[in-house]
Design a protein around this motif. Sequence first.
Motif, PDB file in Angstrom:
ATOM      1  N   VAL A   1       1.942   6.270 -13.971  1.00 36.86           N
ATOM      2  CA  VAL A   1       3.147   5.662 -13.512  1.00 36.86           C
ATOM      3  C   VAL A   1       3.076   4.161 -13.438  1.00 36.86           C
ATOM      4  CG1 VAL A   1       3.386   7.597 -12.026  1.00 36.86           C
ATOM      5  CG2 VAL A   1       2.673   5.442 -11.132  1.00 36.86           C
ATOM      6  N   GLY A   2       4.179   3.477 -13.163  1.00 37.32           N
ATOM      7  CA  GLY A   2       4.120   2.057 -13.024  1.00 37.32           C
ATOM      8  C   GLY A   2       5.464   1.405 -12.908  1.00 37.32           C
ATOM      9  N   CYS A   3       5.490   0.068 -12.880  1.00 36.24           N
ATOM     10  CA  CYS A   3       6.723  -0.665 -12.802  1.00 36.24           C
ATOM     11  C   CYS A   3       6.508  -2.135 -12.939  1.00 36.24           C
ATOM     12  CB  CYS A   3       7.346  -0.378 -11.496  1.00 36.24           C
ATOM     13  SG  CYS A   3       6.112  -0.608 -10.303  1.00 36.24           S
ATOM     14  N   GLY A   4       7.492  -2.962 -12.665  1.00 37.25           N
ATOM     15  CA  GLY A   4       7.364  -4.375 -12.955  1.00 37.25           C
ATOM     16  C   GLY A   4       7.554  -5.245 -11.746  1.00 37.25           C
ATOM     17  N   GLY A   5       7.219  -6.569 -11.907  1.00 39.94           N
ATOM     18  CA  GLY A   5       7.418  -7.522 -10.842  1.00 39.94           C
ATOM     19  C   GLY A   5       6.343  -8.557 -10.827  1.00 39.94           C
ATOM     20  N   GLY A   6       6.239  -9.318  -9.743  1.00 36.24           N
ATOM     21  CA  GLY A   6       5.255 -10.385  -9.647  1.00 36.24           C
ATOM     22  C   GLY A   6       3.956  -9.892  -9.110  1.00 36.24           C
TER      23      GLY A   6
ATOM     24  N   GLY B   1       8.842   1.312 -16.629  1.00 33.66           N
ATOM     25  CA  GLY B   1       9.651   1.845 -15.551  1.00 33.66           C
ATOM     26  C   GLY B   1      10.225   0.753 -14.675  1.00 33.66           C
ATOM     27  N   THR B   2      10.897   1.158 -13.622  1.00 37.19           N
ATOM     28  CA  THR B   2      11.479   0.233 -12.662  1.00 37.19           C
ATOM     29  C   THR B   2      11.077   0.641 -11.254  1.00 37.19           C
ATOM     30  OG1 THR B   2      13.507   1.556 -12.528  1.00 37.19           O
ATOM     31  CG2 THR B   2      13.472  -0.267 -14.123  1.00 37.19           C
ATOM     32  N   SER B   3      11.021  -0.347 -10.361  1.00 36.42           N
ATOM     33  CA  SER B   3      10.704  -0.071  -8.966  1.00 36.42           C
ATOM     34  C   SER B   3      11.718  -0.754  -8.071  1.00 36.42           C
ATOM     35  CB  SER B   3       9.282  -0.562  -8.632  1.00 36.42           C
ATOM     36  OG  SER B   3       9.127  -1.919  -8.996  1.00 36.42           O
TER      37      SER B   3
ATOM     38  N   LEU C   1       7.857  -6.825  -3.644  1.00 37.42           N
ATOM     39  CA  LEU C   1       8.408  -5.486  -3.631  1.00 37.42           C
ATOM     40  C   LEU C   1       8.116  -4.719  -4.909  1.00 37.42           C
ATOM     41  CD1 LEU C   1      11.869  -6.187  -1.959  1.00 37.42           C
ATOM     42  CD2 LEU C   1       9.734  -5.410  -0.903  1.00 37.42           C
ATOM     43  N   SER C   2       7.446  -5.353  -5.848  1.00 37.73           N
ATOM     44  CA  SER C   2       7.126  -4.711  -7.111  1.00 37.73           C
ATOM     45  C   SER C   2       5.847  -3.900  -6.987  1.00 37.73           C
ATOM     46  CB  SER C   2       6.948  -5.782  -8.193  1.00 37.73           C
ATOM     47  OG  SER C   2       6.236  -5.279  -9.291  1.00 37.73           O
ATOM     48  N   ALA C   3       5.671  -2.949  -7.887  1.00 38.73           N
ATOM     49  CA  ALA C   3       4.432  -2.160  -7.924  1.00 38.73           C
ATOM     50  C   ALA C   3       3.425  -2.755  -8.889  1.00 38.73           C
ATOM     51  CB  ALA C   3       4.735  -0.716  -8.312  1.00 38.73           C
ATOM     52  N   GLU C   4       3.657  -3.973  -9.374  1.00 38.88           N
ATOM     53  CA  GLU C   4       2.725  -4.601 -10.307  1.00 38.88           C
ATOM     54  C   GLU C   4       1.319  -4.656  -9.725  1.00 38.88           C
ATOM     55  OE1 GLU C   4       1.788  -8.881 -12.478  1.00 38.88           O
ATOM     56  OE2 GLU C   4       3.508  -8.680 -11.124  1.00 38.88           O
ATOM     57  N   GLY C   5       0.307  -4.375 -10.554  1.00 38.02           N
ATOM     58  CA  GLY C   5      -1.073  -4.465 -10.115  1.00 38.02           C
ATOM     59  C   GLY C   5      -1.936  -3.382 -10.724  1.00 38.02           C
ATOM     60  N   TYR C   6      -3.069  -3.167 -10.089  1.00 39.66           N
ATOM     61  CA  TYR C   6      -4.055  -2.177 -10.541  1.00 39.66           C
ATOM     62  C   TYR C   6      -4.270  -1.159  -9.441  1.00 39.66           C
ATOM     63  CZ  TYR C   6      -8.717  -0.267 -11.536  1.00 39.66           C
ATOM     64  OH  TYR C   6      -9.789   0.568 -11.752  1.00 39.66           O
ATOM     65  N   TYR C   7      -4.366   0.116  -9.823  1.00 35.09           N
ATOM     66  CA  TYR C   7      -4.602   1.197  -8.883  1.00 35.09           C
ATOM     67  C   TYR C   7      -5.662   2.134  -9.452  1.00 35.09           C
ATOM     68  CZ  TYR C   7       0.015  -0.305  -7.226  1.00 35.09           C
ATOM     69  OH  TYR C   7       1.085  -1.045  -6.777  1.00 35.09           O
ATOM     70  N   ALA C   8      -6.351   2.837  -8.578  1.00 39.61           N
ATOM     71  CA  ALA C   8      -7.318   3.845  -9.002  1.00 39.61           C
ATOM     72  C   ALA C   8      -7.396   4.916  -7.926  1.00 39.61           C
ATOM     73  CB  ALA C   8      -8.694   3.220  -9.234  1.00 39.61           C
ATOM     74  N   GLY C   9      -7.760   6.125  -8.334  1.00 40.83           N
ATOM     75  CA  GLY C   9      -7.853   7.198  -7.346  1.00 40.83           C
ATOM     76  C   GLY C   9      -8.029   8.544  -7.999  1.00 40.83           C
TER      77      GLY C   9
END
Length: 272
Positions: free
Chosen positions: A18-23, A98-100, A35-43
Amino acid sequence: MKRFAALAVSVVAVAGLVGCGGGGGDDVVGSPSGLSAEGYYAGGLRVTAFPAVVGNPAIPNTSTAFQMLVLESGEFWTFYGTPNGASLDIEGFAQGTGTSNGALFTAGGVRYFPAPPALGTNAVASASYNASARSISGTITDASTTATFNSVALVAPAYNYASAASLASLTGAWTVRGPANDEYTLNVAVGGSFTATPTTLPGCSFSGTFVPRTTGKNVFNVSVTNGGNPCTLENLVSTGVAYLTPAGAMVQLTFATVSADRQLGAVVSGLR
């Protein structure tokens, strides 16, 4: 790898994302900002195949982990696989845009590559996230499977999405592999151009370039061109992303590309 013969980089077995955009933030490891989900995730990730026959129990996939990049454009790349010490044995990926809205991410038109040959299937993604807590959880579903993912808190020396990508960190020789253990020697020049020669036969050589993203985030844009014979799809061009993550005393390189029509996708990774 043989899979490069079928796409631009090795072919994949896939699920997840999943994902989305922003700063993006500049002061915390792996952190999205605003408020964006921009970044790196792991789990952790669990993939369940829908029963082939009504009444049969669903069969869980053996994959147990994921890594996800959500770019400032809203484009996302999610990689899944099996933990191997401090590294991740990559088995596949999903890609889309995607969008967030500050708490919820949604994406249609996700390309999901379940097995070789790496022909993509259409999927949808839905996830909730907390930008300040750097967490995300949700599902991605196509016609035959659903992947459920949940991120965990990141601690140093986790991958730092907010720092600028450095070509110097890529320069030199790597040994990279695809999901089918097809192996390549990857040589990266100072300017980011590279060549890859298969060390397992039959195999398909390929070449390309790594370019740091102009947004200053810790991601490379990558372009790959298949070689000639014996590649199944000679001179096929595909594009995607690459990134480096800490893996104990080593560093892991992961990169994936999709063809222009998004019908084919491939992924390779390696440690040094």
